[in-house]
Design an enzyme around this catalytic site. Sequence first.
Site, PDB file in Angstrom:
ATOM      1  N   ARG A 217      49.752  39.089 -93.970  1.00 39.08           N
ATOM      2  CA  ARG A 217      49.682  38.614 -95.216  1.00 39.08           C
ATOM      3  C   ARG A 217      50.073  37.087 -95.384  1.00 39.08           C
ATOM      4  O   ARG A 217      49.161  36.218 -95.911  1.00 39.08           O
ATOM      5  CB  ARG A 217      50.560  39.207 -96.320  1.00 39.08           C
ATOM      6  CG  ARG A 217      50.207  40.424 -96.747  1.00 39.08           C
ATOM      7  CD  ARG A 217      50.976  41.239 -97.659  1.00 39.08           C
ATOM      8  NE  ARG A 217      52.218  41.400 -97.200  1.00 39.08           N
ATOM      9  CZ  ARG A 217      53.225  42.324 -97.211  1.00 39.08           C
ATOM     10  NH1 ARG A 217      52.667  43.145 -98.525  1.00 39.08           N
ATOM     11  NH2 ARG A 217      54.307  42.711 -97.017  1.00 39.08           N
ATOM     12  N   ALA A 218      50.986  36.579 -94.620  1.00 36.07           N
ATOM     13  CA  ALA A 218      51.427  35.111 -94.742  1.00 36.07           C
ATOM     14  C   ALA A 218      50.449  34.078 -94.135  1.00 36.07           C
ATOM     15  O   ALA A 218      49.997  33.395 -94.354  1.00 36.07           O
ATOM     16  CB  ALA A 218      52.940  35.096 -93.958  1.00 36.07           C
ATOM     17  N   ASP A 284      51.543  43.739 -83.167  1.00 32.51           N
ATOM     18  CA  ASP A 284      51.136  43.977 -81.842  1.00 32.51           C
ATOM     19  C   ASP A 284      50.342  45.200 -81.551  1.00 32.51           C
ATOM     20  O   ASP A 284      49.544  45.455 -80.718  1.00 32.51           O
ATOM     21  CB  ASP A 284      52.250  43.597 -80.835  1.00 32.51           C
ATOM     22  CG  ASP A 284      52.456  41.997 -80.741  1.00 32.51           C
ATOM     23  OD1 ASP A 284      51.834  41.391 -81.454  1.00 32.51           O
ATOM     24  OD2 ASP A 284      53.809  42.012 -80.226  1.00 32.51           O
TER      25      ASP A 284
HETATM   26  N1  ATP Z   1      58.057  48.230 -93.919  1.00 26.21           N
HETATM   27  C1  ATP Z   1      56.936  48.998 -93.441  1.00 26.21           C
HETATM   28  N2  ATP Z   1      56.683  50.162 -93.763  1.00 26.21           N
HETATM   29  C2  ATP Z   1      55.750  51.132 -93.442  1.00 26.21           C
HETATM   30  N3  ATP Z   1      54.778  50.436 -92.783  1.00 26.21           N
HETATM   31  C3  ATP Z   1      54.890  49.157 -92.117  1.00 26.21           C
HETATM   32  C4  ATP Z   1      56.104  48.316 -92.491  1.00 26.21           C
HETATM   33  N4  ATP Z   1      55.897  47.309 -91.878  1.00 26.21           N
HETATM   34  C5  ATP Z   1      54.778  47.298 -91.389  1.00 26.21           C
HETATM   35  N5  ATP Z   1      54.208  48.465 -91.123  1.00 26.21           N
HETATM   36  C6  ATP Z   1      52.953  48.904 -90.613  1.00 26.21           C
HETATM   37  O1  ATP Z   1      52.735  48.164 -89.312  1.00 26.21           O
HETATM   38  C7  ATP Z   1      51.529  47.414 -89.760  1.00 26.21           C
HETATM   39  C8  ATP Z   1      51.755  45.744 -89.258  1.00 26.21           C
HETATM   40  O2  ATP Z   1      52.716  45.295 -89.977  1.00 26.21           O
HETATM   41  P1  ATP Z   1      52.648  43.988 -90.476  1.00 26.21           P
HETATM   42  O3  ATP Z   1      51.694  43.560 -91.490  1.00 26.21           O
HETATM   43  O4  ATP Z   1      54.219  43.460 -90.814  1.00 26.21           O
HETATM   44  O5  ATP Z   1      52.238  42.987 -89.131  1.00 26.21           O
HETATM   45  P2  ATP Z   1      52.980  41.463 -88.620  1.00 26.21           P
HETATM   46  O6  ATP Z   1      53.291  40.742 -89.550  1.00 26.21           O
HETATM   47  O7  ATP Z   1      51.692  41.077 -87.698  1.00 26.21           O
HETATM   48  O8  ATP Z   1      53.977  42.089 -87.547  1.00 26.21           O
HETATM   49  P3  ATP Z   1      54.714  41.393 -86.361  1.00 26.21           P
HETATM   50  O9  ATP Z   1      53.930  40.063 -86.321  1.00 26.21           O
HETATM   51  O10 ATP Z   1      56.105  41.309 -86.518  1.00 26.21           O
HETATM   52  O11 ATP Z   1      54.170  42.225 -85.185  1.00 26.21           O
HETATM   53  C9  ATP Z   1      51.167  47.500 -91.297  1.00 26.21           C
HETATM   54  O12 ATP Z   1      49.775  47.301 -91.526  1.00 26.21           O
HETATM   55  C10 ATP Z   1      51.839  48.922 -91.485  1.00 26.21           C
HETATM   56  O13 ATP Z   1      50.710  49.864 -90.989  1.00 26.21           O
END
Ligand code: ATP
Length: 330
Positions: A217-218, A284
């Site tokens: 999202r960010a 990842d």
């Molecule tokens: N708090 C949570 N509860 C349930 N599922 C989660 C949660 N956080 C992450 N997920 C799962 O993991 C997926 C990827 O997480 P996120 O959107 O936070 O990616 P990200 O920010 O790129 O993660 P990172 O950069 O730390 O690897 C989400 O689409 C969801 O399926």
Amino acid sequence: MSRSRPTPNPQSDNGSGAPDTILVPRERFAASRVLVVGDVMLDRYWFGDVNRISPEAPVPVVHVQRQEDRLGGAANVARNAAALGAHAGLLCVVGSDEPGERIVELLGDSGVHAYLERDPALATTIKLRVLSRQQQLLRVDFENTPAHEVLLAGLARFDALLPSYGVVLMSDYAKGGLTHVTQMISKARAAGRAVLVDPKGDDWARYRGATVITPNRAELREVVGTWKSDDDLLARVTKLRDELRFDALLLTRSEEGMTLFTDDGVRHEPAVAREVYDVSGAGDTVIATLAVALGAGLPLAHGVALANCAAGIVVGKLGTATVDYDELFH
Ligand SMILES: Nc1ncnc2c1ncn2[C@@H]1O[C@H](COP(=O)(O)OP(=O)(O)OP(=O)(O)O)[C@@H](O)[C@H]1O
Ligand SMILES: [Mg+2]
């Protein structure tokens, strides 16, 4: 099926007519060949006791008793692809230093095929955390940008590797390893390969022509601004996809799951995690699983459903940040 609004999916509908977790034979994953290109790093943890304050400055003195190392960045992505049973190649730059050697060793243990460019002037990216009693006291980062010639050598190596890989995955952590990403994407697409990108920063024109881009999202907000509703989000993403020729955008939304935007419409996958312990690295796992699925010839919607399942599993784990074939298809 297209949806413009996040609604929970019926369990057995992934939009491609197949159940979300329909069994994909192990051999199909084994035949999937994913080339990861990007910035590798080492996550290092020092654990120790604090019994006194330093006589030199008002800071605690940590007596280090244990060290733990984990693969980070593109190396963690490649490790995730290998854990699923795919053939995972990794093209990256490391320095001629101890952290670089440690990355090589851990990649070997993980079954990743490493194609490393060595830059003697580079400090291999390492993030060192000092912890005592489960409390992080300090993080120390070492990193710099790879040399021009080394990156050009990497581009030449990319050309040589491309014919033997089915899918290309760009894991950008803004450390300079993807300086030539635009050229790599156009070469890969011209050769008929799907290209997945985990983006960083606000200049996504460099990823022009990618098949799928997977921001959180960010990261998306940094590029399209803040959206006010799902319809507003759709309008912003559609404009971006048109401009930069992305076939698909997969927005990962942490506890809200993930949303796939394509010409066929919008599909939402609600988060499926039962327990959440450690969300770092979930992104990842998402992109690695999707790449393995596409490399196995699965349709995008099925790949996204599998990536969402894998993310739901990995956030429930402490420590190891991978999901293997058996866990995914339990
Ligand atoms: N708090 C949570 N509860 C349930 N599922 C989660 C949660 N956080 C992450 N997920 C799962 O993991 C997926 C990827 O997480 P996120 O959107 O936070 O990616 P990200 O920010 O790129 O993660 P990172 O950069 O730390 O690897 C989400 O689409 C969801 O399926
Ligand atoms: Mg991420």
